[in-house]
Design an enzyme around this catalytic site. Structure first.
Site, PDB file in Angstrom:
ATOM      1  N   ASP A  75       0.892  -1.110  -0.038  1.00 24.89           N
ATOM      2  CA  ASP A  75      -0.068  -0.207   0.066  1.00 24.89           C
ATOM      3  C   ASP A  75       0.951   1.350   0.002  1.00 24.89           C
ATOM      4  O   ASP A  75       2.107   1.092  -0.186  1.00 24.89           O
ATOM      5  CB  ASP A  75      -0.907  -0.123   1.317  1.00 24.89           C
ATOM      6  CG  ASP A  75      -0.433   0.030   2.552  1.00 24.89           C
ATOM      7  OD1 ASP A  75       0.656   0.342   2.528  1.00 24.89           O
ATOM      8  OD2 ASP A  75      -1.082   0.164   3.508  1.00 24.89           O
ATOM      9  N   CYS A  80       2.859  -3.907   3.799  1.00 23.13           N
ATOM     10  CA  CYS A  80       2.231  -2.521   4.244  1.00 23.13           C
ATOM     11  C   CYS A  80       2.978  -2.107   5.579  1.00 23.13           C
ATOM     12  O   CYS A  80       4.047  -2.452   5.714  1.00 23.13           O
ATOM     13  CB  CYS A  80       0.725  -2.716   4.429  1.00 23.13           C
ATOM     14  SG  CYS A  80       0.334  -3.960   5.936  1.00 23.13           S
ATOM     15  N   THR A 101       2.823  -2.342   8.608  1.00 20.18           N
ATOM     16  CA  THR A 101       2.986  -3.570   9.582  1.00 20.18           C
ATOM     17  C   THR A 101       3.176  -4.695   9.092  1.00 20.18           C
ATOM     18  O   THR A 101       3.785  -5.684   9.766  1.00 20.18           O
ATOM     19  CB  THR A 101       2.039  -3.445  10.861  1.00 20.18           C
ATOM     20  OG1 THR A 101       0.859  -3.555  10.186  1.00 20.18           O
ATOM     21  CG2 THR A 101       2.315  -2.196  11.755  1.00 20.18           C
ATOM     22  N   HIS A 123       7.342 -25.085   7.763  1.00 19.79           N
ATOM     23  CA  HIS A 123       6.197 -25.691   8.679  1.00 19.79           C
ATOM     24  C   HIS A 123       4.879 -25.384   8.315  1.00 19.79           C
ATOM     25  O   HIS A 123       3.892 -25.990   8.309  1.00 19.79           O
ATOM     26  CB  HIS A 123       6.155 -25.108  10.118  1.00 19.79           C
ATOM     27  CG  HIS A 123       7.436 -25.752  10.972  1.00 19.79           C
ATOM     28  ND1 HIS A 123       7.496 -25.567  12.210  1.00 19.79           N
ATOM     29  CD2 HIS A 123       8.658 -26.459  10.387  1.00 19.79           C
ATOM     30  CE1 HIS A 123       8.767 -25.973  12.888  1.00 19.79           C
ATOM     31  NE2 HIS A 123       9.202 -26.774  11.795  1.00 19.79           N
ATOM     32  N   HIS A 161       4.048 -31.489   9.463  1.00 24.64           N
ATOM     33  CA  HIS A 161       3.377 -30.309   9.342  1.00 24.64           C
ATOM     34  C   HIS A 161       2.471 -30.243   8.070  1.00 24.64           C
ATOM     35  O   HIS A 161       1.493 -29.179   7.967  1.00 24.64           O
ATOM     36  CB  HIS A 161       4.806 -29.547   8.785  1.00 24.64           C
ATOM     37  CG  HIS A 161       5.753 -29.484   9.960  1.00 24.64           C
ATOM     38  ND1 HIS A 161       5.375 -28.745  10.970  1.00 24.64           N
ATOM     39  CD2 HIS A 161       6.925 -29.855  10.087  1.00 24.64           C
ATOM     40  CE1 HIS A 161       6.539 -28.824  11.850  1.00 24.64           C
ATOM     41  NE2 HIS A 161       7.329 -29.568  11.335  1.00 24.64           N
TER      42      HIS A 161
HETATM   43  C1  RB5 Z   1      -1.639   2.608   6.717  1.00 24.06           C
HETATM   44  O1  RB5 Z   1      -1.325   3.566   7.451  1.00 24.06           O
HETATM   45  C2  RB5 Z   1      -1.333   1.250   7.627  1.00 24.06           C
HETATM   46  O2  RB5 Z   1      -2.528   1.200   8.367  1.00 24.06           O
HETATM   47  C3  RB5 Z   1      -1.228  -0.012   6.729  1.00 24.06           C
HETATM   48  O3  RB5 Z   1       0.072   0.233   5.936  1.00 24.06           O
HETATM   49  C4  RB5 Z   1      -0.988  -1.318   7.525  1.00 24.06           C
HETATM   50  O4  RB5 Z   1      -0.064  -1.135   8.362  1.00 24.06           O
HETATM   51  C5  RB5 Z   1      -2.196  -1.892   8.096  1.00 24.06           C
HETATM   52  O5  RB5 Z   1      -2.205  -2.817   8.635  1.00 24.06           O
END
Ligand code: RB5
Length: 157
Positions: free
Chosen positions: A8, A77, A79, A110, A145
């Site tokens: 993203d 993204c 996180t 696994h 597994h």
């Molecule tokens: C975008 O700000 C953030 O929410 C997205 O990149 C991601 O981390 C969502 O899980």
């Protein structure tokens, strides 16, 4: 291998870094974007990529290492959390949210994972490199597994 990648807005630079890295490793890369840092919704990219990975893979025996399909996905993204949650809703996808070489190797060994997810805001370039190398060289171990992965697959709708 063919690696299909998407992000993203949070991971556009990291996606470019990842793409170069994969190409240097000799892989084919299909980049599903986005190509600017304008705000987008990660579920849209996760859905498109996940469906594309399954489509390119075609028929993959449940018993085999997913690697034999010739295709993996990478979703980035902020996180990696939103991407992994969404990707795992697509039948046939086993997305692993990884943070280091160990989690990445275990996702392959696994879980026979086929989509690697990580955070652009939580992973430095060295970590990304080691996660991708670990993913790329680690085979699914099968055996006990496989039994467990079959139970995951039974949840496909
Ligand atoms: C975008 O700000 C953030 O929410 C997205 O990149 C991601 O981390 C969502 O899980």
């Amino acid at each position: 291998m063919k690696y299909i990648i998407a992000t993203d807005h949070a991971g556009v630079d990291v996606k470019n870094f990842t793409k170069e890295l994969l190409q240097k490793m000799g892989h084919e890369v299909e980049d599903l974007g986005p190509f600017s840092t304008d705000r987008v919704d990660y579920p849209d990219y996760a859905e498109t990529l996940s469906k594309r990975v399954v489509e390119v893979a075609g028929d993959v025996s449940e018993e085999s290492d997913w690697r034999e399909s010739g295709v993996f996905g990478i979703l980035i993204c902020g996180t990696g959390i939103g991407m992994s949650i969404t990707a795992n809703k697509v039948n046939g996808v086993r997305a692993g949210l990884c943070h280091d070489a160990y989690t990445s190797a275990m996702a392959r060994a696994h879980n026979n994972a086929n989509v690697l997810c990580f955070g652009a805001r939580t992973s430095g370039e060295g970590t990304i490199e080691s996660m991708i190398e670990a993913w790329d060289k680690t085979a699914f171990e099968g055996g006990r597994h496989l039994q467990r992965v079959k139970k995951i697959n039974q949840l496909d709708r």
